[in-house]
Design an enzyme around this catalytic site. Structure first.
Site, PDB file in Angstrom:
ATOM      1  CB  SER B  49      -0.811  -0.137   1.226  1.00 43.41           C
ATOM      2  OG  SER B  49      -1.841   0.928   1.096  1.00 43.41           O
ATOM      3  CG  ASN B  50      -0.475   4.692  -1.303  1.00 40.18           C
ATOM      4  OD1 ASN B  50      -1.091   5.729  -0.804  1.00 40.18           O
ATOM      5  ND2 ASN B  50      -0.961   4.173  -2.437  1.00 40.18           N
TER       6      ASN B  50
END
Lengths: 243, 243
Positions: B49-50
């Site tokens: 993810s980020n």
């Protein structure tokens, strides 16, 4: 009548003292608990993580604290309020969590490794955001340090409790982990079961030591944490008595 | 005196009507906004993810809604309350967000692609938790669909606004993205700057169209969202007038 009242007062005081001692059986103990996920950076904006919410670790911290322990939580990124009177050390990566755990474990009585630590990290973290020029990309990962095994290998090791979140063959993997990492106890759950594990408010555990096995059936994480903390405490006490 | 009061009353009504119309310039418009990160599963417990918090996208949704637009947010996993009177569609992966965006974009007037979409996903998602038997591991990634480019390529495309979160050469990358993806507008920020971008409550943007550039300096995300929504609206109106 005055004597009767005085006796009653003394009895009340005694009851209070006994209750207080019974309710705080962990007084004087230092518990160190890891919680939540870790995040392994890919570049400044991307990372690898997992679905751990930290709820179970924080519930264990809260239960141990309310039973009188001095509690330190080493936590990855979570959206949870730190339980009252617990100290929280915030970390991001597995390497950071490893450093903090090894620094605090030697002065702890009990270590509960509840965090869902990333097994691997990126070999070379990019310093700038990676541009998506290619249709495919390969990420090269290397193994992270094994926090619970390294704590269990300490000369002055605390009573060490590991966790095994598995999606299959739960007992087999949990018992293997207990022996291989020289843990005192391991709490196993099947995260593939509906309504338990990551992000759920309920959980069920099967707790193994080298000699026995205890099933804690599906219940709220806070109730489960209380029962687990008591089970850890009793096993820890009997281990100490044997020594 | 009765006349005076009546005049006053009529004036009040007029003021209210004018104010209401002025305050709701987006009445009758449908805005579609993507927000937050996406998560790309590696196995049942791990994902990529980020650091997007979704705050900017949700602030834009709130600003557009309060100016009268009918707002739909397509959001990845965030810990935010959905703004009042906005519809939220929850998604996890880039592929899910792409499906929802393409389904809703043709009936929208404005599309704001504020989500930090993962550029790549795992080629083969493991159905069981991957065991860490090896010292190293390789993840093979393939490119995700390009949501904002696919929306901008629609025959009945909404006014399409992209975002560029960069850590270097912000203007260069942003203008390249604007042209290559045939966007109507792009809002660029440098996430490497202290106090702005991912997870921060403040942000600064430089907004480019093919012809002009507008700097929105560092301010709260809610204030920035209002100014951005107004800038989008004015540009969108002038585009429509030209047609």
């Amino acid at each position: 009548e005055l004597v009767a009242l005085t006796c009653q007062a003394i009895e009340n005081i005694n009851t209070r003292v006994i209750t207080s001692a019974e309710q705080k059986p962990l007084s004087g103990q230092k518990w160190l608990i890891t919680a939540g996920p870790t995040r392994e950076a890919i570049d400044p904006v991307r990372y690898i993580s997992n679905h751990s919410s930290g709820k179970m670790g924080f519930a264990i911290a809260s239960a141990a604290q309310s039973l009188g322990a001095e509690v330190t939580i080493i936590s990855g990124p979570v959206n949870l309020t730190t339980p009252q009177n617990c100290q929280k050390i915030a970390v991001t990566s597995a390497v950071e969590m490893h450093q903090q755990a090894l620094a605090h474990a030697p002065k702890s009585d009990v270590f509960v490794a509840c965090a869902a630590v990333a097994d691997y990290r990126i070999d070379h973290i990019a310093s700038e955001k990676i541009k998506k020029s290619q249709d495919t990309m390969q990420l090269n990962l290397i193994k992270n340090p094994d926090i619970v095994a390294d704590v269990a290998a300490l000369e002055s090791k605390p009573f060490t409790v590991g966790f095994a979140a598995e999606t299959q063959d739960v007992e087999h993997y949990a018992k293997g982990k207990l022996a291989r990492k020289k843990l005192d106890m391991i709490a196993a759950n099947n995260v593939a079961e509906i309504g338990q594990g990551f992000n759920s408010d309920d959980n069920a555990l099967t707790v193994f030591t080298a000699n026995d096995e205890k099933v804690l059936p599906l219940m709220s994480k806070s109730e489960l944490a209380k029962q687990l903390v008591q089970h850890i405490h009793h096993t820890f006490q009997s281990t100490r008595l044997k020594k």
